[in-house]
Design an enzyme around this catalytic site. Structure first.
Site, PDB file in Angstrom:
ATOM      1  N   HIS A  57     -25.301  -0.480 -15.855  1.00  0.00           N
ATOM      2  CA  HIS A  57     -24.313  -1.398 -15.279  1.00  0.00           C
ATOM      3  C   HIS A  57     -24.108  -1.060 -13.802  1.00  0.00           C
ATOM      4  O   HIS A  57     -24.178   0.101 -13.418  1.00  0.00           O
ATOM      5  CB  HIS A  57     -22.950  -1.254 -15.964  1.00  0.00           C
ATOM      6  CG  HIS A  57     -22.984  -1.421 -17.452  1.00  0.00           C
ATOM      7  ND1 HIS A  57     -23.294  -2.604 -18.067  1.00  0.00           N
ATOM      8  CD2 HIS A  57     -22.725  -0.535 -18.442  1.00  0.00           C
ATOM      9  CE1 HIS A  57     -23.223  -2.441 -19.387  1.00  0.00           C
ATOM     10  NE2 HIS A  57     -22.889  -1.194 -19.640  1.00  0.00           N
ATOM     11  N   TYR A  87     -16.761   9.235 -10.332  1.00  0.00           N
ATOM     12  CA  TYR A  87     -17.188   8.745 -11.647  1.00  0.00           C
ATOM     13  C   TYR A  87     -18.698   8.913 -11.817  1.00  0.00           C
ATOM     14  O   TYR A  87     -19.169   9.329 -12.882  1.00  0.00           O
ATOM     15  CB  TYR A  87     -16.789   7.271 -11.773  1.00  0.00           C
ATOM     16  CG  TYR A  87     -16.970   6.670 -13.135  1.00  0.00           C
ATOM     17  CD1 TYR A  87     -16.039   6.894 -14.153  1.00  0.00           C
ATOM     18  CD2 TYR A  87     -18.058   5.841 -13.425  1.00  0.00           C
ATOM     19  CE1 TYR A  87     -16.191   6.332 -15.401  1.00  0.00           C
ATOM     20  CE2 TYR A  87     -18.217   5.266 -14.670  1.00  0.00           C
ATOM     21  CZ  TYR A  87     -17.282   5.508 -15.667  1.00  0.00           C
ATOM     22  OH  TYR A  87     -17.432   4.944 -16.894  1.00  0.00           O
ATOM     23  N   TYR A 146     -11.847  -0.431 -18.842  1.00  0.00           N
ATOM     24  CA  TYR A 146     -10.789   0.582 -18.966  1.00  0.00           C
ATOM     25  C   TYR A 146      -9.466  -0.160 -18.803  1.00  0.00           C
ATOM     26  O   TYR A 146      -9.212  -0.725 -17.730  1.00  0.00           O
ATOM     27  CB  TYR A 146     -10.899   1.637 -17.861  1.00  0.00           C
ATOM     28  CG  TYR A 146     -12.055   2.605 -18.009  1.00  0.00           C
ATOM     29  CD1 TYR A 146     -11.870   3.836 -18.625  1.00  0.00           C
ATOM     30  CD2 TYR A 146     -13.319   2.317 -17.494  1.00  0.00           C
ATOM     31  CE1 TYR A 146     -12.917   4.755 -18.746  1.00  0.00           C
ATOM     32  CE2 TYR A 146     -14.369   3.230 -17.611  1.00  0.00           C
ATOM     33  CZ  TYR A 146     -14.155   4.443 -18.241  1.00  0.00           C
ATOM     34  OH  TYR A 146     -15.185   5.348 -18.355  1.00  0.00           O
ATOM     35  N   LYS A 159     -16.892  12.610 -17.901  1.00  0.00           N
ATOM     36  CA  LYS A 159     -17.494  13.709 -17.148  1.00  0.00           C
ATOM     37  C   LYS A 159     -18.036  14.851 -18.019  1.00  0.00           C
ATOM     38  O   LYS A 159     -18.735  15.731 -17.508  1.00  0.00           O
ATOM     39  CB  LYS A 159     -16.465  14.327 -16.182  1.00  0.00           C
ATOM     40  CG  LYS A 159     -16.037  13.438 -15.048  1.00  0.00           C
ATOM     41  CD  LYS A 159     -16.621  13.859 -13.709  1.00  0.00           C
ATOM     42  CE  LYS A 159     -18.036  13.428 -13.511  1.00  0.00           C
ATOM     43  NZ  LYS A 159     -18.252  12.069 -13.109  1.00  0.00           N
ATOM     44  N   PRO A 173     -11.950  12.481 -22.139  1.00  0.00           N
ATOM     45  CA  PRO A 173     -13.134  11.634 -21.915  1.00  0.00           C
ATOM     46  C   PRO A 173     -12.919  10.447 -20.975  1.00  0.00           C
ATOM     47  O   PRO A 173     -13.877   9.742 -20.663  1.00  0.00           O
ATOM     48  CB  PRO A 173     -13.482  11.147 -23.328  1.00  0.00           C
ATOM     49  CG  PRO A 173     -12.224  11.293 -24.118  1.00  0.00           C
ATOM     50  CD  PRO A 173     -11.452  12.409 -23.513  1.00  0.00           C
TER      51      PRO A 173
HETATM   52  C1  PHB Z   1     -18.671   5.864 -24.289  1.00  0.00           C
HETATM   53  O1  PHB Z   1     -18.534   6.387 -25.412  1.00  0.00           O
HETATM   54  O2  PHB Z   1     -19.546   4.994 -24.068  1.00  0.00           O
HETATM   55  C2  PHB Z   1     -17.742   6.254 -23.197  1.00  0.00           C
HETATM   56  C3  PHB Z   1     -16.697   7.143 -23.471  1.00  0.00           C
HETATM   57  C4  PHB Z   1     -15.815   7.498 -22.467  1.00  0.00           C
HETATM   58  C5  PHB Z   1     -15.977   6.958 -21.215  1.00  0.00           C
HETATM   59  C6  PHB Z   1     -17.027   6.077 -20.934  1.00  0.00           C
HETATM   60  C7  PHB Z   1     -17.905   5.727 -21.935  1.00  0.00           C
HETATM   61  O3  PHB Z   1     -15.093   7.284 -20.222  1.00  0.00           O
END
Ligand code: PHB
Length: 395
Positions: A76, A388, A205, A300, A296
């Site tokens: 993306h 990020y 988000y 990271k 999460p």
């Molecule tokens: C994911 O499981 O795809 C995932 C989890 C946490 C994030 C981003 C993606 O911040």
């Protein structure tokens, strides 16, 4: 009868830190043995997060480990932030000179790394239960473990504990020698996998007055979704109908609705921040979740683990090529520079996007203002994008 074996580096844990390290060492001509408590099937199926930073993907390409990722990952150019019913696309690629968000589940990375390790003839033992780490303050180190009820000993020059937050590695450092810092959050995530087509072209988000939600993907027919929940919730408190009602509410925008599907996996994930600054003790080194945990929200965790072992692999290279121990002495300080930045970013994303039941009315408004600022400021978005997708390495 103890079966003894020997290697230069003994690695505890076949997660991202342990496996990336073994590959990096192999490329430098350094032998290692990986010991993993779980079965190969369990390692290859444990559901974790899925965002790979730009430099991790480049590292996998450089190491020849990205063939399947290239075909199956989702790339993306940005992410969507949502507050209330308003969405804002953040053009992360545009803000970082073309870096992309790569979604490829952690266990898929592990499958690829395990297959490549076996193809390289690398030694790796599953269902190997470490009973003690010996000699870490002495001249020679050894890992004692049992496998199928038989006791074994792996003699090695150095031990790397890449065995996660709950593993025995960190605890082998005497408590009085360990500096640890932690923060628990008064909320958790409920994560689900479901059979459904994608509802939105990129991650969302969302901050909602009721709590956070995150929409991400796994494939054209499997979606991954998360919702903020109470850390004390039993999983039974979240039947399908409540999950979908909550997601539809927190992700709602006019004229759009989330496509629902059969939920086939659900679990509750605690959120915590943790750093053990003592990442080296004699012949023992900590890497990845054994030394640090991030919530999460900043995506990271895996990326910080791989950063640790990139630094550590170079330290071992210098040692074996030039008998130079400088890299051992500087490992913790170098790794912690990145780790604390990752901790700060993950904490910042978490506090900005969640509804904290213990926050004051003042803090609540500050967090909402923080997000409103990010939604409208290119400067703030550039800082988010840089953190990020992975801060650049100094070298
Ligand atoms: C994911 O499981 O795809 C995932 C989890 C946490 C994030 C981003 C993606 O911040």
């Amino acid at each position: 009868m103890v079966g003894a074996m020997r290697s230069q580096i003994g690695i505890v844990g076949a997660g991202p830190a342990g496996l990336f390290l073994a590959h990096l060492l192999h490329r430098a001509g350094i032998a290692s043995v990986i010991l993993e408590t779980r079965s190969r099937a369990a390692v290859e199926s444990t559901i974790r997060a899925g965002m790979l930073g730009d430099w991790v993907v480049r590292l996998m390409r450089d190491m020849g480990l990205a063939e399947r990722l290239e075909r199956e990952a989702h790339f993306h150019d940005g992410v969507t932030l949502q507050v209330g019913e308003t969405r804002q696309h953040l053009d992360l690629a545009g803000l970082t000179g073309g870096k992309q968000v790569t979604i490829y589940a952690q266990h898929e990375v592990l499958k690829d790394l395990i297959a490549a390790r076996l193809a390289d003839g690398g030694e790796m033992h599953f269902e190997a239960h470490v009973t003690s780490l010996d000699g870490i303050e002495a001249d020679r180190a050894a890992i004692h473990f049992t496998q199928a009820g038989v006791a074994h000993r792996l003699d090695c020059d150095f031990i790397v504990a890449a065995d996660g937050f709950h593993g025995p590695g960190r605890l082998a450092i005497p408590a009085e020698a360990r500096s640890e810092y932690h923060k628990d959050y008064p909320f958790a995530w409920l994560g689900i996998l479901c059979h459904a087509p994608r509802s939105w072209p990129e991650l969302i988000y969302a901050r909602h007055e009721d709590g956070f939600a995150l929409l991400t993907t796994r494939s054209d027919s499997i979606q991954r979704l998360y919702i903020q929940c109470d850390p004390g919730d039993p999983i039974e408190a979240w039947p399908d109908a409540r999950i979908w009602d909550t997601l539809q509410c927190r992700l709602a925008t006019p004229g759009w609705s989330l496509t629902e599907g059969a939920i086939f996996q659900r679990s509750i994930i605690p959120l915590r921040s943790f750093v053990c600054e003592t990442m080296r003790h004699g012949r023992l080194f900590l890497a990845g979740d054994a030394a640090h945990i991030v919530p999460p929200t900043g995506a990271k965790g895996l990326n910080l683990a791989v950063a640790d072992v990139r630094i550590l692999a170079r330290a071992f290279e210098r040692f074996y090529a030039h008998a130079d121990t400088t890299g051992f002495e500087t490992y913790a300080a170098t790794a912690l520079g990145r780790i604390w930045k990752g901790e700060r970013f993950s904490w910042w994303m978490t506090t900005m996007l969640h509804r904290d039941p213990s926050e004051t009315a003042f803090e609540h408004r500050i967090h909402a203002a923080e997000l409103a600022y990010v939604m409208n400021s290119t400067a703030a978005q550039a800082a988010l994008a840089e953190n990020y997708l992975g801060l650049p390495f100094a070298d």
